[in-house]
Design an enzyme around this catalytic site. Structure first.
Site, PDB file in Angstrom:
ATOM      1  N   LYS A   1      -9.816   7.085  -1.324  1.00 47.55           N
ATOM      2  CA  LYS A   1     -10.245   6.791   0.049  1.00 47.55           C
ATOM      3  C   LYS A   1      -9.007   6.971   0.929  1.00 47.55           C
ATOM      4  O   LYS A   1      -8.069   6.184   0.881  1.00 47.55           O
ATOM      5  CB  LYS A   1     -10.747   5.358   0.138  1.00 47.55           C
ATOM      6  CG  LYS A   1     -11.353   4.994   1.476  1.00 47.55           C
ATOM      7  CD  LYS A   1     -11.861   3.553   1.477  1.00 47.55           C
ATOM      8  CE  LYS A   1     -12.658   3.236   2.730  1.00 47.55           C
ATOM      9  NZ  LYS A   1     -13.066   1.810   2.759  1.00 47.55           N
TER      10      LYS A   1
ATOM     11  N   GLN B   1       0.799  -1.224   0.000  1.00 49.62           N
ATOM     12  CA  GLN B   1       0.000   0.000   0.000  1.00 49.62           C
ATOM     13  C   GLN B   1       0.833   1.276   0.000  1.00 49.62           C
ATOM     14  O   GLN B   1       0.315   2.345  -0.285  1.00 49.62           O
ATOM     15  CB  GLN B   1      -0.940  -0.010   1.208  1.00 49.62           C
ATOM     16  CG  GLN B   1      -1.974  -1.112   1.116  1.00 49.62           C
ATOM     17  CD  GLN B   1      -2.931  -1.119   2.286  1.00 49.62           C
ATOM     18  OE1 GLN B   1      -2.679  -1.788   3.281  1.00 49.62           O
ATOM     19  NE2 GLN B   1      -4.016  -0.391   2.197  1.00 49.62           N
TER      20      GLN B   1
ATOM     21  N   HIS C   1       1.046  -9.199   4.785  1.00 48.48           N
ATOM     22  CA  HIS C   1      -0.125  -8.323   4.731  1.00 48.48           C
ATOM     23  C   HIS C   1      -0.698  -8.378   3.309  1.00 48.48           C
ATOM     24  O   HIS C   1      -0.480  -7.473   2.504  1.00 48.48           O
ATOM     25  CB  HIS C   1       0.277  -6.897   5.128  1.00 48.48           C
ATOM     26  CG  HIS C   1      -0.880  -5.996   5.456  1.00 48.48           C
ATOM     27  ND1 HIS C   1      -0.970  -5.278   6.627  1.00 48.48           N
ATOM     28  CD2 HIS C   1      -2.005  -5.687   4.767  1.00 48.48           C
ATOM     29  CE1 HIS C   1      -2.080  -4.563   6.639  1.00 48.48           C
ATOM     30  NE2 HIS C   1      -2.731  -4.780   5.511  1.00 48.48           N
TER      31      HIS C   1
ATOM     32  N   ASN D   1      -1.532 -10.524   8.758  1.00 50.49           N
ATOM     33  CA  ASN D   1      -2.532  -9.483   8.946  1.00 50.49           C
ATOM     34  C   ASN D   1      -3.898  -9.977   8.498  1.00 50.49           C
ATOM     35  O   ASN D   1      -4.073 -10.389   7.345  1.00 50.49           O
ATOM     36  CB  ASN D   1      -2.179  -8.249   8.110  1.00 50.49           C
ATOM     37  CG  ASN D   1      -3.216  -7.140   8.240  1.00 50.49           C
ATOM     38  OD1 ASN D   1      -3.327  -6.518   9.304  1.00 50.49           O
ATOM     39  ND2 ASN D   1      -4.003  -6.911   7.199  1.00 50.49           N
ATOM     40  N   GLU D   2      -4.843  -9.948   9.411  1.00 48.14           N
ATOM     41  CA  GLU D   2      -6.249 -10.217   9.110  1.00 48.14           C
ATOM     42  C   GLU D   2      -6.477 -11.476   8.282  1.00 48.14           C
ATOM     43  O   GLU D   2      -7.004 -11.407   7.169  1.00 48.14           O
ATOM     44  CB  GLU D   2      -6.867  -9.019   8.380  1.00 48.14           C
ATOM     45  CG  GLU D   2      -6.813  -7.725   9.165  1.00 48.14           C
ATOM     46  CD  GLU D   2      -7.611  -6.602   8.520  1.00 48.14           C
ATOM     47  OE1 GLU D   2      -8.012  -6.749   7.364  1.00 48.14           O
ATOM     48  OE2 GLU D   2      -7.829  -5.582   9.186  1.00 48.14           O
TER      49      GLU D   2
ATOM     50  N   TYR E   1      -6.857   7.762   4.540  1.00 48.19           N
ATOM     51  CA  TYR E   1      -6.841   7.442   5.976  1.00 48.19           C
ATOM     52  C   TYR E   1      -5.748   8.175   6.738  1.00 48.19           C
ATOM     53  O   TYR E   1      -5.688   8.103   7.953  1.00 48.19           O
ATOM     54  CB  TYR E   1      -6.571   5.949   6.171  1.00 48.19           C
ATOM     55  CG  TYR E   1      -7.736   5.010   5.923  1.00 48.19           C
ATOM     56  CD1 TYR E   1      -8.587   4.639   6.959  1.00 48.19           C
ATOM     57  CD2 TYR E   1      -7.974   4.466   4.663  1.00 48.19           C
ATOM     58  CE1 TYR E   1      -9.632   3.756   6.760  1.00 48.19           C
ATOM     59  CE2 TYR E   1      -9.014   3.579   4.444  1.00 48.19           C
ATOM     60  CZ  TYR E   1      -9.844   3.228   5.501  1.00 48.19           C
ATOM     61  OH  TYR E   1     -10.878   2.340   5.286  1.00 48.19           O
TER      62      TYR E   1
ATOM     63  N   SER F   1      -5.594   2.206  -1.104  1.00 43.66           N
ATOM     64  CA  SER F   1      -6.622   1.518  -0.326  1.00 43.66           C
ATOM     65  C   SER F   1      -7.158   0.326  -1.120  1.00 43.66           C
ATOM     66  O   SER F   1      -8.333   0.260  -1.457  1.00 43.66           O
ATOM     67  CB  SER F   1      -7.731   2.507   0.031  1.00 43.66           C
ATOM     68  OG  SER F   1      -8.855   1.854   0.510  1.00 43.66           O
ATOM     69  N   TRP F   2      -6.304  -0.605  -1.431  1.00 45.90           N
ATOM     70  CA  TRP F   2      -6.668  -1.813  -2.181  1.00 45.90           C
ATOM     71  C   TRP F   2      -7.576  -1.482  -3.365  1.00 45.90           C
ATOM     72  O   TRP F   2      -7.301  -0.493  -4.053  1.00 45.90           O
ATOM     73  CB  TRP F   2      -7.264  -2.867  -1.217  1.00 45.90           C
ATOM     74  CG  TRP F   2      -6.308  -3.166  -0.083  1.00 45.90           C
ATOM     75  CD1 TRP F   2      -6.461  -2.841   1.228  1.00 45.90           C
ATOM     76  CD2 TRP F   2      -5.001  -3.797  -0.178  1.00 45.90           C
ATOM     77  NE1 TRP F   2      -5.348  -3.234   1.948  1.00 45.90           N
ATOM     78  CE2 TRP F   2      -4.452  -3.824   1.105  1.00 45.90           C
ATOM     79  CE3 TRP F   2      -4.255  -4.345  -1.227  1.00 45.90           C
ATOM     80  CZ2 TRP F   2      -3.186  -4.361   1.385  1.00 45.90           C
ATOM     81  CZ3 TRP F   2      -3.001  -4.890  -0.947  1.00 45.90           C
ATOM     82  CH2 TRP F   2      -2.491  -4.896   0.343  1.00 45.90           C
TER      83      TRP F   2
ATOM     84  N   GLU G   1      -4.751  -1.550  14.247  1.00 43.56           N
ATOM     85  CA  GLU G   1      -5.293  -0.589  13.273  1.00 43.56           C
ATOM     86  C   GLU G   1      -6.599  -0.040  13.815  1.00 43.56           C
ATOM     87  O   GLU G   1      -7.378  -0.761  14.427  1.00 43.56           O
ATOM     88  CB  GLU G   1      -5.619  -1.239  11.916  1.00 43.56           C
ATOM     89  CG  GLU G   1      -4.436  -1.549  11.056  1.00 43.56           C
ATOM     90  CD  GLU G   1      -4.834  -2.165   9.701  1.00 43.56           C
ATOM     91  OE1 GLU G   1      -5.900  -1.825   9.158  1.00 43.56           O
ATOM     92  OE2 GLU G   1      -4.051  -2.986   9.207  1.00 43.56           O
TER      93      GLU G   1
ATOM     94  N   ASN H   1      -7.345  -5.224  14.712  1.00 44.00           N
ATOM     95  CA  ASN H   1      -7.677  -4.095  13.847  1.00 44.00           C
ATOM     96  C   ASN H   1      -9.149  -3.793  14.072  1.00 44.00           C
ATOM     97  O   ASN H   1     -10.008  -4.612  13.750  1.00 44.00           O
ATOM     98  CB  ASN H   1      -7.438  -4.452  12.374  1.00 44.00           C
ATOM     99  CG  ASN H   1      -5.962  -4.625  12.067  1.00 44.00           C
ATOM    100  OD1 ASN H   1      -5.106  -4.342  12.902  1.00 44.00           O
ATOM    101  ND2 ASN H   1      -5.655  -5.067  10.866  1.00 44.00           N
TER     102      ASN H   1
END
Ligand code: BGP
Length: 473
Positions: free
Chosen positions: A434, A16, A117, A161-162, A436, A427-428, A373, A293
């Site tokens: 978008k 990212q 990630h 991650n996630e 942050y 943001s993918w 996060e 997150n």
């Protein structure tokens, strides 16, 4: 023993923010291939350059330090270290992360490193990626290279991650590569291999005797039941198994949730990849901490009617879709009419921070938790100097942080907080609009950085907190 200082910082992920997608010997990643022409890359953006962190990491780390942040969470790009996913190591990749780690330490910033990630080396993706058991050994071999290279200085590691959200997007929504839709077989299998790979790596880290802590990062999805639900216990159990417990029970308690295999069998979902011997791997691979997150909850009710479907929004204001899901016979997402949503259809619900932390405490006791996060995505218009007055972000994040501190006061073992994200980044599938970050990145003008109002708010919040910490309150 001196009490550990609370960690306050921000987070990014390699694909990212780094850019330099084909520089200095980096191998091709699955996201490089996807973003270069797959029609499902709806907004056409790529991570080719992104905010160019690869060349500008010093500037970003300087800004973190000047903003009072004492920790930075980032991820390593597997294909930058091992261009073919396994085998030959890329010395330039090692050099880059050494530079980042050393510069963080020089500036008094604790590096918190995530090994994976979302960005799978393409060579491994082509062989079947997370669908194949062989990835477990590949991931372990990659982790070993990283521990040997950086383990003397990095004291906080996360494996993956996630695992759930990643498996959800790649196999349920179908918006992340390899873009499978509503595939329950793949969804559970991928999560299983992710937690298995994570457990192996946790055990490896402990066996290497390195002085630090290792955890996994879960996207908090605590289940809340809408009033009027006729079978609340059934909905809660199914939702929890679907979203949370495969990750949390397995990583924290070192065992699969007992209800998982019966659930898969009863629903005709593939499960023959679950081997008896794996129980030992899980038992030996318990994490030292859990990263959470925190963005939203899973607000659920009984399934009413209709086929299984996911509702997702990668078009922002261009779509009215609200995030959610319906699983035929199990449950569906409830809509809370008074709860705000962002323009991508996701609930803004600060109290889920408190609820999720208290649930962790209740279920898993004193396990250390890092909020790895938390943040707010929005469209932003700067003034003529590039300054963004992001009051919405400040208000929203303050709400989540207040709830975190309340849970801490009430006994939850929270040790740190990372805002998503350090600066604006990719943001993918949503692309770049978008945003942050605490720092604006002008993607059209040489990726110029400008600190936003939230950057100063966060700095002040940290200072105030540290005053009370020093006073021993
Ligand atoms: C998390 C991911 C991050 C980040 C964030 C915001 O799920 O770990 O990588 O992207 O969500 O999500 P998005 O960029 O899709 O709005």
């Amino acid at each position: 023993m001196a009490k550990q200082k609370f960690l306050w910082g921000s987070a990014t992920a390699a694909y990212q923010c780094e850019g330099a997608w084909d520089e200095d010997g980096k191998g091709l990643g699955e996201w490089d291939v996807f973003s270069h022409g797959n029609p499902l890359n709806l907004n056409g953006a790529t991570g080719d350059v992104s905010c160019d962190f690869y060349h500008r990491y010093k500037e970003d780390i300087d800004l973190m330090a000047a903003g009072g942040q004492n920790t930075y969470r980032f991820s390593i790009a597997w294909a930058r270290i091992l261009p073919n996913g396994r085998g030959e190591v890329n010395p330039k990749g090692i050099e880059f992360y050494n530079n980042v780690i050393n510069y963080c330490l020089e500036k008094g910033i604790e590096p918190n490193v995530t090994l994976f990630h979302y960005d799978l080396p393409n060579a491994i993706a082509e062989e079947g990626g997370w669908e194949k058991r062989s990835i477990v050994d590949d991931f372990e071999a990659y982790a070993k290279v990283c521990f040997e290279a950086f383990g003397d200085r990095v004291k906080l590691w996360s494996t993956i991650n996630e695992p759930k959200y990643y498996a959800y997007c790649t196999n349920m929504v179908g918006n992340y590569p390899p873009n499978h839709k509503l595939d329950f077989d793949r969804y559970f299998k991928q999560m299983y291999y992710e937690v298995l790979a994570s457990a192996k790596v946790v055990a490896l880290y402990h066996a290497m005797g390195l002085k630090g802590q290792i955890g996994i990062v879960h996207d908090s999805s605590n289940v809340e039941i809408a009033p009027g639900t006729k079978e609340p216990e059934k909905v809660r159990l199914l939702g929890d198994l679907f979203y949370n417990r495969l990750i949390l029970d397995t990583s924290i308690k070192g065992e699969l949730p007992g209800e998982l295999i019966p659930l898969l069998r009863e629903n005709g979902i593939e499960n023959d990849y679950i081997k008896l011997d794996d129980a030992l791997t899980f038992a030996k691979g318990k994490v030292d901490f859990i990263g959470m997150n925190v963005y939203n909850r899973m607000y659920l009710t009984d399934w009413s009617q209709g086929e299984t479907e996911v509702f997702h929004n990668n078009r922002g204001a261009g779509s009215k879709a609200k995030e959610g899901m319906r699983i035929k016979g199990w449950y569906e997402t409830a809509i809370a009419p008074d709860t705000k949503r962002n323009l991508w259809g996701r609930e803004i619900y600060p109290k889920c921070m408190y609820n999720t932390l208290m649930e962790i405490r209740e279920r898993y006791g004193d396990i250390p938790v890092y909020i790895t996060e938390n943040g707010h995505g929005c469209y932003e218009t700067p003034d003529e100097n590039g300054y963004v007055q992001d009051d919405d972000r400040i208000e929203m994040m303050q709400g989540y942080i207040d709830y975190m501190l309340k849970a801490k006061k009430e006994g939850c073992n929270v040790l740190g907080y990372y805002a998503w994200s350090t600066m604006d980044l990719y943001s993918w599938v949503n692309g770049y609009e978008k945003r942050y970050g605490f720092v604006r990145v002008d993607f059209d003008h040489d990726n110029k950085r400008t600190t936003k109002k939230s950057y100063y708010w966060f700095k002040n919040l940290i200072e105030e907190y540290q005053k009370t910490e020093e006073a021993g309150e």
